[in-house]
Structure formats: C-alpha cells, structure tokens
Design a protein around this motif. Structure first.
Motif, PDB file in Angstrom:
ATOM      1  N   SER A  53       1.912   9.436 -54.805  1.00  0.00           N
ATOM      2  CA  SER A  53       2.032   8.024 -55.186  1.00  0.00           C
ATOM      3  C   SER A  53       1.289   7.188 -54.154  1.00  0.00           C
ATOM      4  O   SER A  53       0.904   7.671 -53.097  1.00  0.00           O
ATOM      5  N   ASN A  54       1.078   5.920 -54.482  1.00  0.00           N
ATOM      6  CA  ASN A  54       0.397   5.019 -53.532  1.00  0.00           C
ATOM      7  C   ASN A  54       1.117   4.972 -52.194  1.00  0.00           C
ATOM      8  O   ASN A  54       0.493   4.947 -51.147  1.00  0.00           O
ATOM      9  N   ALA A  55       2.448   4.980 -52.227  1.00  0.00           N
ATOM     10  CA  ALA A  55       3.211   4.924 -50.979  1.00  0.00           C
ATOM     11  C   ALA A  55       2.988   6.185 -50.145  1.00  0.00           C
ATOM     12  O   ALA A  55       2.928   6.127 -48.926  1.00  0.00           O
ATOM     13  N   GLU A  56       2.877   7.337 -50.807  1.00  0.00           N
ATOM     14  CA  GLU A  56       2.677   8.585 -50.079  1.00  0.00           C
ATOM     15  C   GLU A  56       1.264   8.713 -49.528  1.00  0.00           C
ATOM     16  O   GLU A  56       1.060   9.310 -48.487  1.00  0.00           O
ATOM     17  N   SER A  57       0.272   8.164 -50.209  1.00  0.00           N
ATOM     18  CA  SER A  57      -1.104   8.332 -49.769  1.00  0.00           C
ATOM     19  C   SER A  57      -1.515   7.278 -48.741  1.00  0.00           C
ATOM     20  O   SER A  57      -2.500   7.459 -48.045  1.00  0.00           O
ATOM     21  N   ARG A  58      -0.775   6.190 -48.676  1.00  0.00           N
ATOM     22  CA  ARG A  58      -1.102   5.129 -47.727  1.00  0.00           C
ATOM     23  C   ARG A  58      -0.624   5.505 -46.328  1.00  0.00           C
ATOM     24  O   ARG A  58       0.539   5.853 -46.153  1.00  0.00           O
ATOM     25  N   PRO A  59      -1.481   5.440 -45.336  1.00  0.00           N
ATOM     26  CA  PRO A  59      -1.000   5.736 -43.981  1.00  0.00           C
ATOM     27  C   PRO A  59      -0.073   4.618 -43.510  1.00  0.00           C
ATOM     28  O   PRO A  59      -0.226   3.463 -43.886  1.00  0.00           O
ATOM     29  N   GLU A  60       0.926   5.007 -42.692  1.00  0.00           N
ATOM     30  CA  GLU A  60       1.843   4.005 -42.155  1.00  0.00           C
ATOM     31  C   GLU A  60       1.089   3.143 -41.150  1.00  0.00           C
ATOM     32  O   GLU A  60       0.260   3.646 -40.386  1.00  0.00           O
ATOM     33  N   PRO A  61       1.364   1.837 -41.135  1.00  0.00           N
ATOM     34  CA  PRO A  61       0.667   0.982 -40.170  1.00  0.00           C
ATOM     35  C   PRO A  61       1.046   1.376 -38.744  1.00  0.00           C
ATOM     36  O   PRO A  61       2.190   1.731 -38.472  1.00  0.00           O
ATOM     37  N   ALA A  62       0.066   1.350 -37.870  1.00  0.00           N
ATOM     38  CA  ALA A  62       0.288   1.728 -36.477  1.00  0.00           C
ATOM     39  C   ALA A  62      -0.550   0.831 -35.576  1.00  0.00           C
ATOM     40  O   ALA A  62      -1.565   0.275 -35.997  1.00  0.00           O
ATOM     41  N   LEU A  63      -0.094   0.699 -34.357  1.00  0.00           N
ATOM     42  CA  LEU A  63      -0.836  -0.054 -33.346  1.00  0.00           C
ATOM     43  C   LEU A  63      -1.427   0.921 -32.345  1.00  0.00           C
ATOM     44  O   LEU A  63      -0.776   1.896 -31.971  1.00  0.00           O
ATOM     45  N   PRO A  64      -2.635   0.662 -31.872  1.00  0.00           N
ATOM     46  CA  PRO A  64      -3.178   1.522 -30.820  1.00  0.00           C
ATOM     47  C   PRO A  64      -2.329   1.353 -29.550  1.00  0.00           C
ATOM     48  O   PRO A  64      -1.711   0.310 -29.333  1.00  0.00           O
ATOM     49  N   ARG A  65      -2.310   2.373 -28.747  1.00  0.00           N
ATOM     50  CA  ARG A  65      -1.477   2.385 -27.536  1.00  0.00           C
ATOM     51  C   ARG A  65      -1.728   1.165 -26.659  1.00  0.00           C
ATOM     52  O   ARG A  65      -0.791   0.567 -26.142  1.00  0.00           O
ATOM     53  N   TRP A  66      -2.984   0.744 -26.506  1.00  0.00           N
ATOM     54  CA  TRP A  66      -3.313  -0.375 -25.621  1.00  0.00           C
ATOM     55  C   TRP A  66      -2.756  -1.709 -26.125  1.00  0.00           C
ATOM     56  O   TRP A  66      -2.560  -2.636 -25.350  1.00  0.00           O
ATOM     57  N   ALA A  67      -2.488  -1.815 -27.434  1.00  0.00           N
ATOM     58  CA  ALA A  67      -2.013  -3.079 -28.006  1.00  0.00           C
ATOM     59  C   ALA A  67      -0.512  -3.286 -27.838  1.00  0.00           C
ATOM     60  O   ALA A  67      -0.031  -4.422 -27.907  1.00  0.00           O
ATOM     61  N   ILE A  68       0.226  -2.224 -27.609  1.00  0.00           N
ATOM     62  CA  ILE A  68       1.683  -2.320 -27.518  1.00  0.00           C
ATOM     63  C   ILE A  68       2.126  -3.308 -26.432  1.00  0.00           C
ATOM     64  O   ILE A  68       2.947  -4.189 -26.693  1.00  0.00           O
ATOM     65  N   PRO A  69       1.610  -3.214 -25.197  1.00  0.00           N
ATOM     66  CA  PRO A  69       2.047  -4.195 -24.174  1.00  0.00           C
ATOM     67  C   PRO A  69       1.716  -5.643 -24.556  1.00  0.00           C
ATOM     68  O   PRO A  69       2.492  -6.550 -24.248  1.00  0.00           O
ATOM     69  N   LEU A  70       0.613  -5.856 -25.221  1.00  0.00           N
ATOM     70  CA  LEU A  70       0.251  -7.220 -25.620  1.00  0.00           C
ATOM     71  C   LEU A  70       1.232  -7.772 -26.653  1.00  0.00           C
ATOM     72  O   LEU A  70       1.672  -8.926 -26.559  1.00  0.00           O
ATOM     73  N   VAL A  71       1.586  -6.954 -27.624  1.00  0.00           N
ATOM     74  CA  VAL A  71       2.537  -7.375 -28.649  1.00  0.00           C
ATOM     75  C   VAL A  71       3.886  -7.685 -28.008  1.00  0.00           C
ATOM     76  O   VAL A  71       4.504  -8.716 -28.282  1.00  0.00           O
ATOM     77  N   TRP A  72       4.327  -6.800 -27.127  1.00  0.00           N
ATOM     78  CA  TRP A  72       5.613  -7.028 -26.464  1.00  0.00           C
ATOM     79  C   TRP A  72       5.579  -8.254 -25.565  1.00  0.00           C
ATOM     80  O   TRP A  72       6.585  -8.965 -25.437  1.00  0.00           O
ATOM     81  N   ALA A  73       4.462  -8.528 -24.916  1.00  0.00           N
ATOM     82  CA  ALA A  73       4.353  -9.726 -24.069  1.00  0.00           C
ATOM     83  C   ALA A  73       4.575 -10.989 -24.899  1.00  0.00           C
ATOM     84  O   ALA A  73       5.269 -11.919 -24.476  1.00  0.00           O
ATOM     85  N   VAL A  74       4.026 -11.010 -26.096  1.00  0.00           N
ATOM     86  CA  VAL A  74       4.210 -12.165 -26.983  1.00  0.00           C
ATOM     87  C   VAL A  74       5.673 -12.255 -27.426  1.00  0.00           C
ATOM     88  O   VAL A  74       6.283 -13.332 -27.374  1.00  0.00           O
ATOM     89  N   ILE A  75       6.246 -11.140 -27.835  1.00  0.00           N
ATOM     90  CA  ILE A  75       7.637 -11.126 -28.287  1.00  0.00           C
ATOM     91  C   ILE A  75       8.572 -11.574 -27.164  1.00  0.00           C
ATOM     92  O   ILE A  75       9.437 -12.436 -27.362  1.00  0.00           O
ATOM     93  N   VAL A  76       8.386 -10.990 -25.990  1.00  0.00           N
ATOM     94  CA  VAL A  76       9.240 -11.336 -24.847  1.00  0.00           C
ATOM     95  C   VAL A  76       9.043 -12.796 -24.456  1.00  0.00           C
ATOM     96  O   VAL A  76      10.008 -13.518 -24.188  1.00  0.00           O
ATOM     97  N   GLY A  77       7.795 -13.256 -24.460  1.00  0.00           N
ATOM     98  CA  GLY A  77       7.528 -14.653 -24.131  1.00  0.00           C
ATOM     99  C   GLY A  77       8.232 -15.614 -25.072  1.00  0.00           C
ATOM    100  O   GLY A  77       8.781 -16.637 -24.647  1.00  0.00           O
ATOM    101  N   LEU A  78       8.259 -15.278 -26.338  1.00  0.00           N
ATOM    102  CA  LEU A  78       8.928 -16.133 -27.314  1.00  0.00           C
ATOM    103  C   LEU A  78      10.448 -16.102 -27.154  1.00  0.00           C
ATOM    104  O   LEU A  78      11.096 -17.132 -27.009  1.00  0.00           O
ATOM    105  N   ILE A  79      11.014 -14.905 -27.174  1.00  0.00           N
ATOM    106  CA  ILE A  79      12.469 -14.759 -27.185  1.00  0.00           C
ATOM    107  C   ILE A  79      13.113 -15.100 -25.849  1.00  0.00           C
ATOM    108  O   ILE A  79      14.200 -15.677 -25.808  1.00  0.00           O
ATOM    109  N   LEU A  80      12.467 -14.745 -24.757  1.00  0.00           N
ATOM    110  CA  LEU A  80      13.099 -14.915 -23.459  1.00  0.00           C
ATOM    111  C   LEU A  80      12.602 -16.122 -22.670  1.00  0.00           C
ATOM    112  O   LEU A  80      13.127 -16.406 -21.594  1.00  0.00           O
ATOM    113  N   VAL A  81      11.601 -16.834 -23.175  1.00  0.00           N
ATOM    114  CA  VAL A  81      11.110 -18.015 -22.462  1.00  0.00           C
ATOM    115  C   VAL A  81      11.050 -19.229 -23.393  1.00  0.00           C
ATOM    116  O   VAL A  81      11.703 -20.248 -23.143  1.00  0.00           O
ATOM    117  N   ALA A  82      10.297 -19.139 -24.467  1.00  0.00           N
ATOM    118  CA  ALA A  82      10.086 -20.298 -25.339  1.00  0.00           C
ATOM    119  C   ALA A  82      11.357 -20.713 -26.085  1.00  0.00           C
ATOM    120  O   ALA A  82      11.662 -21.907 -26.168  1.00  0.00           O
TER     121      ALA A  82
END
Length: 175
Positions: free
Chosen positions: A7-36
C-alpha cells in the motif's frame, strides 16, 4: 487492491532527520518551551520584585535555576545525540533506551530540567502566572505524559526497561 503490492503507506519511507539536524531542531524546541513561553506567560500578570522593567536582586537568583535547568537539559540531550548513528525517524518512538549520564539519576531528566528552568523563571519574573504554568506542566507530566511513555518503553524494551525502572527513580535519585 492486489495483496502482493504494498500500500502507499507501506511503500512510503518514514520521515527522518539527518543526524546533524537533530540538535538544531531541539535548540528551537527548547528555546520556545523553556525560554519564550515563560517570558510570554510572565506578561499575563504582575511581576513581583520588578520596578521600572528592572528585576530586584532576589529575582536575579532565579537565573541560577534557569541556568541549572538548561544545563541539565543540554546534558540530557547530549546522551541522545551521541548515540545516534544515522538519520532519526520523526516520531515519539525512541530508537533506543538511554540509561547513562543524567539518566542514571532520573528516568526523566529532561522533564526535571525543564521544570527547574520554569521554577527559575517563576522567581526571576516574580510571576504567579509562570508559577501556574509550572504547576500545570508538572501535573501534565505526572498524570499523562510520563505514564504513557513508561508503558511505551516497557512495550519496546521489556525487561531492560523494567530493570532500569526498578533502579532509577522517576524524578530524582537512585533507589
């Protein structure tokens, strides 16, 4: 549909982030939740100890709590980042069980760190509204988020998680 074709769901790869992007995403999340968000919430009501947009000396002590919370949060994240070897699937299912570093003193060091930062902001802003936000977060974590995550971790990691759960407290301390 032909059963031999995925099915389309089975053939579609799951979305993933490259390893280098993980800290950037978390920096934004942490900045929003714990500062802004605490800053925005502090605008709702009075700021005790503040005069002419300047905090009193005792309010500044809250920044020690903020710094400690953010430092503990970053320390927790480091133990996740260093274990990632490739792209990380986007979602809420952890790829592995982390039990080192801050996870030796708390099963939920990110929540402890975040709550400590919110406590620091409560003091810094002298804001009852931020204090209410802190209480609401603690309640949400305690009654909904952590029990859900514990069931998920038990299902994913079985006896390894149960042994970890027996040896490290939910909030702080070894048993």
């Amino acid at each position: 549909m032909n059963e031999s074709q995925p099915s389309n769901a089975e053939s579609r790869p799951e979305p993933a982030l490259p390893r280098w992007a993980i800290p950037l995403v978390w920096a934004v999340i942490v900045g929003l939740i714990l500062v802004a968000v605490p800053w925005a919430v502090s605008k709702i009501g009075p700021r005790y100890g503040w005069s002419q947009d300047t905090p009193a000396t005792w309010n500044l002590l809250g920044l020690v709590g903020v710094a400690a919370g953010l430092t503990f949060y970053v320390w927790s994240l480091v133990f996740h980042f260093k274990s990632y070897r490739a792209a990380v699937k986007i979602g809420f299912e952890p790829p592995h069980l982390v039990v080192d570093g801050p996870y030796r003193v708390s099963r939920n060091p990110m929540y402890v760190a975040g709550l400590f930062a919110w406590l620091g902001w409560t003091l810094f802003y002298g804001s009852p509204a931020v204090g209410v936000g802190l209480a609401l977060l603690w309640t949400l974590f305690t009654l909904r988020v952590i029990p859900y995550e514990e069931r998920q971790l038990e299902a994913l990691f079985g006896d390894d998680y149960l042994e970890y759960k027996r040896s490290v407290r939910r909030w702080i301390g070894r048993i």
